[in-house]
Design an enzyme around this catalytic site. Structure first.
Site, PDB file in Angstrom:
ATOM      1  NE  ARG A  26      -3.701  -0.447   2.261  1.00  0.00           N
ATOM      2  CZ  ARG A  26      -3.957  -1.485   2.983  1.00  0.00           C
ATOM      3  NH1 ARG A  26      -3.430  -1.269   4.522  1.00  0.00           N
ATOM      4  NH2 ARG A  26      -4.805  -2.179   2.783  1.00  0.00           N
ATOM      5  CG  ASN A  90      -0.336  -0.943  10.175  1.00  0.00           C
ATOM      6  OD1 ASN A  90      -1.545  -1.561   9.510  1.00  0.00           O
ATOM      7  ND2 ASN A  90      -0.721   0.506  10.075  1.00  0.00           N
ATOM      8  CG  ASP A 108      -0.060 -10.247   7.232  1.00  0.00           C
ATOM      9  OD1 ASP A 108       0.012  -9.744   6.228  1.00  0.00           O
ATOM     10  OD2 ASP A 108       0.847 -11.431   7.614  1.00  0.00           O
ATOM     11  CG  ASP A 123      -6.529  -8.293   9.702  1.00  0.00           C
ATOM     12  OD1 ASP A 123      -7.750  -8.432   9.599  1.00  0.00           O
ATOM     13  OD2 ASP A 123      -6.162  -7.076   9.658  1.00  0.00           O
ATOM     14  CD  GLU A 126      -4.030 -10.045   6.001  1.00  0.00           C
ATOM     15  OE1 GLU A 126      -3.541  -9.338   5.154  1.00  0.00           O
ATOM     16  OE2 GLU A 126      -5.030  -9.542   6.523  1.00  0.00           O
TER      17      GLU A 126
END
EC number: 3.6.1.15
Length: 181
Positions: A26, A90, A108, A123, A126
């Protein structure tokens, strides 16, 4: 070799997050630096263009203060909404900066903190999937789990970016810098 640079107050930079396999994850097109040192970068952005790895784009909805530290495996986005400040954390590698952007590896796991102080780890599925797909080393898993604990302590103790004064000081600094430009 990439030459590391420290972004300066008032400078606009890109933020690039990558995955463990080296692929871009991103990109935030523009963040204004409020503080830049060897160890800490604090920035502000509002209605910033974000580009996903598949090329899709979107624009952030609210003003935010971002916090990066060179010694911790997480970064924090403080988002200012009508009903209060939300935090999106994050779990990531410590940041590096070069002439192109501030960069980090996104691992993740995320922690979302609500205005009332409650928080949730997100998450995990993930994370497990990518840990197998991208062969995260065992020591990365240990480091990330330890940093989840550190992050939870910071949230509960209102330390670092979770301190009420942090929000006041850096939001005001961001507003003043925006008025100048």
């Amino acid at each position: 070799m990439v030459k590391e640079t420290i972004p300066k107050e008032g400078e606009n930079i890109k933020i690039q997050s990558y995955k463990h396999d080296g692929n871009i994850h991103r990109v935030w097109s523009e963040t204004t630096i409020l503080k830049g040192t060897d160890h800490v970068v604090i920035g502000g952005n509002d209605h910033t263009l974000v580009t996903e790895s598949d090329g899709r784009t979107w624009i952030t909805r609210e003003p935010a203060i971002v916090y990066f530290h060179s010694e911790y495996w997480f970064n924090v986005i403080c988002m200012f909404r009508e009903d209060g400040v939300y935090y999106y954390c994050n779990l990531s590698s410590p940041f590096v900066c070069d002439d192109e952007a501030l960069k980090y590896i996104d691992y993740d796991l995320d922690v979302k903190v609500y205005p009332n102080g409650k928080y949730h780890l997100l998450d995990e599925d993930e994370y497990q999937q990518h840990m197998q797909q991208m062969n995260y080393p065992k020591d990365i898993d240990v480091i990330l789990r330890r940093n989840v604990d550190i992050l939870q302590q910071w949230i509960e103790q209102k330390k670092g970016p979770f301190a009420p004064d942090f929000i006041k000081v850096w939001r005001e600094r961001y507003k003043k810098l925006r008025q100048k430009s």
